[in-house]
Design an enzyme around this catalytic site. Structure first.
Site, PDB file in Angstrom:
ATOM      1  CG  ASP A 138      -2.351  -0.496   0.773  1.00  0.00           C
ATOM      2  OD1 ASP A 138      -2.526  -0.802  -0.418  1.00  0.00           O
ATOM      3  OD2 ASP A 138      -3.232  -0.571   1.633  1.00  0.00           O
ATOM      4  CG  ASP A 446      -8.189  -7.568  12.628  1.00  0.00           C
ATOM      5  OD1 ASP A 446      -8.975  -6.789  13.200  1.00  0.00           O
ATOM      6  OD2 ASP A 446      -6.966  -7.558  12.826  1.00  0.00           O
TER       7      ASP A 446
END
Ligand SMILES: *[C@@H]1O[C@H](CO)[C@@H](O)[C@H](O)[C@H]1NC(C)=O
Ligand SMILES: *[C@@H]1O[C@H](CO)[C@@H](O)[C@H](O)[C@H]1NC(C)=O
Ligand SMILES: CC(=O)N[C@H]1CO[C@H](CO)[C@@H](O)[C@@H]1O
Length: 736
Positions: A138, A446
């Site tokens: 990223d 998550d």
């Protein structure tokens, strides 16, 4: 296969001593109820009524939260896979596995560390043609790509070396570090591979230092031309390269097929929200479905290398078990840390969570997904609901995968086709991030994704091998640690307020025990207020000489003493049982206090600001690499402050406040010459509470006034906190 020959691929054992534990917690519960009764029956009529009610509220909360904590300890279970049975039954007929490594910032996560992780997972003891490794960058950094390119070349020697000598661990840097303990090992091949690694390391580190790729490499590899149109980390096209692939005839020095290796920097545009790690994971899920489409996905953080080359086989035992495997959505391993010092000053090993509580979560069928070291079934991660049809025929699963591959003509074509899956616009008007893949909009993407999977009827499994499957780094300064906990608790609290709240959404979808267990984590942030109240008000009242707790001769003293002593001893024993030290427990207690009074408070405030639309989520990556003298202090277990931030100022003010109250009270005793026996008789609990707070805060006093090194608390914090604490004490005494 005959029924009588059937052996499960994994075994589940129940924890021992449950009855004892339940009796003990029941006795504590009686104690807690008595404390509540005492508070309710002795509310003062006029003076101090509200203070008293505040204490009642704090105690109600502590009791309730203690109750939630019990769920995690009622029903622990332990899992044992049998990989030999897997090999016997399936041989090499194993499913494809796609491994995702995510990195976001080459300054904080150095490329050399990233490629060590990549190399360690490429070297799994697993059929290489079924293994694919994807790096999501990223940071969109050409230096990271350069490092990966170097790694792909080095891997051609490293993988055969690992297999020939069956070495462990398979992260080169970790492996060479372990060698330092056997200085006489100078086998020729070892020296050769070590030199090769060191050369690569110095090239990669030089490039990181300069922030640019060497000129000649740039011109030699056409892939770098993609960075030509690159304008910034937040504004660029998709950059996707398949560095190693069977179609390209990628083979190691022994002529064996290499695992597939792919670099991906998904498209970023300022006008599109990129959704942080969840967005990166979802791009990887789509891109990998085109390139390898493994049925099992493993995701690891870029600082967590594999410490055991057998872990994939272990994890597959859970998914592929004929009887229970089809219910399992993911297998979570704990985070292991390689740089925890003996007494773990920042409680970074999360010992109690991973060695006690996650077994309890497993007992209810739902360990949390913690974003790293987790094996998922691809179809479940893509949003599939549980039903009886979800059984996978593992013996034939690869044929369809291979068909899928053959359809695509060349690697270029494959790259081009996959690129479109990582574009900004791909997700528009789709259910990615809402129903499919990792969910968006939560700081702990998550955990919320894991919860939503459990709500679809799936189970998860916690697998904690003695030899840790993955090892990473934990924060090495106090501030980093507090910031990390702030992020976690903020995200956890977001889940309560979200659509997937464990309180209402999950009701009836997961067991009540699991709901309670999730709430225990989700409600971290709310602990800040009762803890702050308890660490301020009793001390101020001590200074004024007003008792807030029963005196030692009163029968109400007993429940207080029993609950405090009983729970503390229990926690201490639990901590020692899972391998902690006494000093480690004391450090853990300090972090417990600091997290609650700073991280959780800031997390709560930020959450509320967000709810009322004031600020946007800002994801802070925790620093993973420490400076030189910082790590020296870390190894000596000296707390690293070093910064003037609101969090540290708050902690210092609280510490000073408690010190002033305790010292002020003692001075008053001496000067006024009251009989101190009566004081200890009437206010013993308050004296103890303040005393313990002062003892816990000793490192802060040292950091404020005694230390000279760079890690001390800055002068400005000393001035601010002393002034603030002193004025509160004086004001409070004057008003009272
Ligand atoms: C890396 O830089 C150092 C000095 O900065 C130099 O001595 C070394 O040769 C360089 N290594 C490579 C591989 O270029
Ligand atoms: C990591 O693996 C090595 C063997 O390669 C083992 O000796 C060590 O104990 C493992 N570390 C942890 C924390 O389990
Ligand atoms: C990055 C980092 O801080 N690594 C340290 C982890 O701890 C070990 C020893 O405890 C150090 O040697 C590392 O430098």
């Amino acid at each position: 296969m005959g029924k009588e020959e059937y052996y499960p691929l994994f075994e589940t054992r129940r924890g021992k001593g449950r009855l004892m534990y339940i009796i003990f917690s029941f006795s504590l519960f009686v104690g807690i109820c008595s404390i509540w009764v005492y508070r309710v029956s002795y509310i003062p009529k006029k003076d101090g009524k509200w203070v008293w009610i505040g204490l009642l509220c704090a105690e109600l909360w502590f009791g309730f939260y203690w109750f939630l904590r019990q769920a995690l300890r009622w029903n622990p279970i332990f899992r044992q896979p049998f990989p030999e049975r897997l090999s016997q039954r399936y041989g090499n007929m194993l499913p494809k596995v796609d491994i995702f490594v995510c990195t976001a910032n080459p300054e904080i996560e150095p490329p050399i560390m990233v490629i060590n992780t990549v190399l360690s997972v490429m070297a799994y003891d697993y059929p290489t043609e079924k293994l694919s490794v994807y790096l999501s960058d990223d940071g969109g950094s050409d230096v990271t790509f350069y490092a990966l390119l170097e790694a792909s070349k080095f891997a051609k020697h490293w993988l055969p070396f690992c297999k020939r000598f069956k070495i462990e661990p398979r992260s080169p840097s970790a492996y060479f570090k372990t060698l330092a303990t056997y200085p006489n090992n100078d086998a020729k091949e070892l020296l050769a591979i070590k030199r090769m690694y060191q050369d690569m390391e110095s090239r990669v580190e030089n490039a990181s230092k300069l922030g640019k790729v060497p000129e000649e490499t740039y011109s030699k590899h056409k892939e770098f031309s993609e960075w030509g149109s690159y304008s910034s980390k937040r504004d660029h096209d998709t950059i996707l390269h398949i560095l190693l692939h069977r179609k390209d005839n990628a083979r190691d020095e022994d002529g064996l097929v290499m695992p597939t290796l792919v670099y991906l920097a998904r498209e970023k545009r300022p006008q599109f929200h990129h959704n942080f790690k969840a967005g990166a994971m979802n791009s990887l899920i789509r891109v990998s479905s085109m390139i390898s489409n493994g049925k099992i996905i493993l995701n690891v953080d870029c600082d967590m290398y594999s410490n055991n080359s057998q872990s994939i086989r272990d994890a597959l035992c859970f998914f592929m078990d004929e009887e229970k495997g089809h219910e399992i959505a993911f297998v979570q391993t704990p985070q292991g840390f390689e740089n925890i010092t003996k007494n773990d000053i920042y409680g970074g090993s999360l010992l109690v969570a991973y060695e006690v509580e996650f077994y309890g979560l497993d007992g209810f069928g739902g360990p949390l997904y913690i974003g790293t070291g987790c094996f998922h079934r691809r179809d479940v991660l893509c949003g599939r609901k549980y039903s009886d049809q979800c059984k996978i025929d593992w013996k034939n699963v690869n044929d369809e995968n291979i068909d899928h591959m053959i359809k695509v003509a060349s690697l270029q074509e494959l790259e081009e086709k996959s690129k479109t899956l990582a574009s900004c616009t791909y997700e528009e008007n789709t259910s990615w991030g809402k129903e499919m893949g990792l969910l968006y909009g939560c700081v702990v993407e998550d955990v919320i994704t894991g919860l939503s999977i459990l709500c679809k009827g799936w189970k998860s499994v916690f697998y904690n091998p003695t030899r840790k499957a993955f090892l990473g780094l934990s924060p090495t300064t106090l501030l980093e640690s507090l910031v990390q906990h702030k992020r976690w608790s903020e995200g956890e609290f977001q889940i309560v307020l979200s659509k997937f709240s464990p309180i209402w959404y999950a009701f009836g979808l997961i067991s009540p025990g699991l709901q309670m267990s999730y709430c225990y984590y989700n409600l971290w942030a709310l602990n800040s207020f009762p803890t702050l109240y308890y660490s301020i008000i009793p001390s101020l009242y001590l200074l004024k000489g007003i008792p807030l707790f029963p005196q030692i001769s009163s029968p109400w003293f007993i429940p207080f003493a029993y609950v405090i002593v009983g729970d503390s001893i229990y926690c201490l024993l639990e901590f020692l049982r899972v391998g902690g030290t006494i000093k480690g427990w004391w450090n853990e207690l300090r972090m417990w206090l600091y997290k609650r009074t700073s991280s959780y408070l800031f997390a709560f405030v930020d959450n509320m600001l967000k709810v009322f639309g004031f600020s946007n989520s800002n994801f802070i990556i925790s620093t993973k690499i420490a400076e030189e003298n910082v790590s020296q202090r870390y190894e000596k277990e000296i707390i690293e402050f070093g910064n003037s931030t609101p969090m540290l100022t708050l902690l210092a003010t609280l510490a000073m406040l408690n010190l002033f109250c305790l010292v002020g009270m003692l001075l008053k005793e001496v000067v006024l010459g009251k009989a101190s026996v009566t004081l200890f008789e009437t206010m013993l609990l308050q004296v103890l509470l303040s005393g313990v707070l002062v003892l816990i805060n000793i490192p802060i006093y040292q950091g404020l006034f005694l230390r000279r090194d760079k890690g001390r608390l800055p002068r400005s914090v000393a001035v601010t906190s002393t002034t603030l604490a002193l004025s509160v004490c004086v004001l409070y005494s004057a008003l009272g």
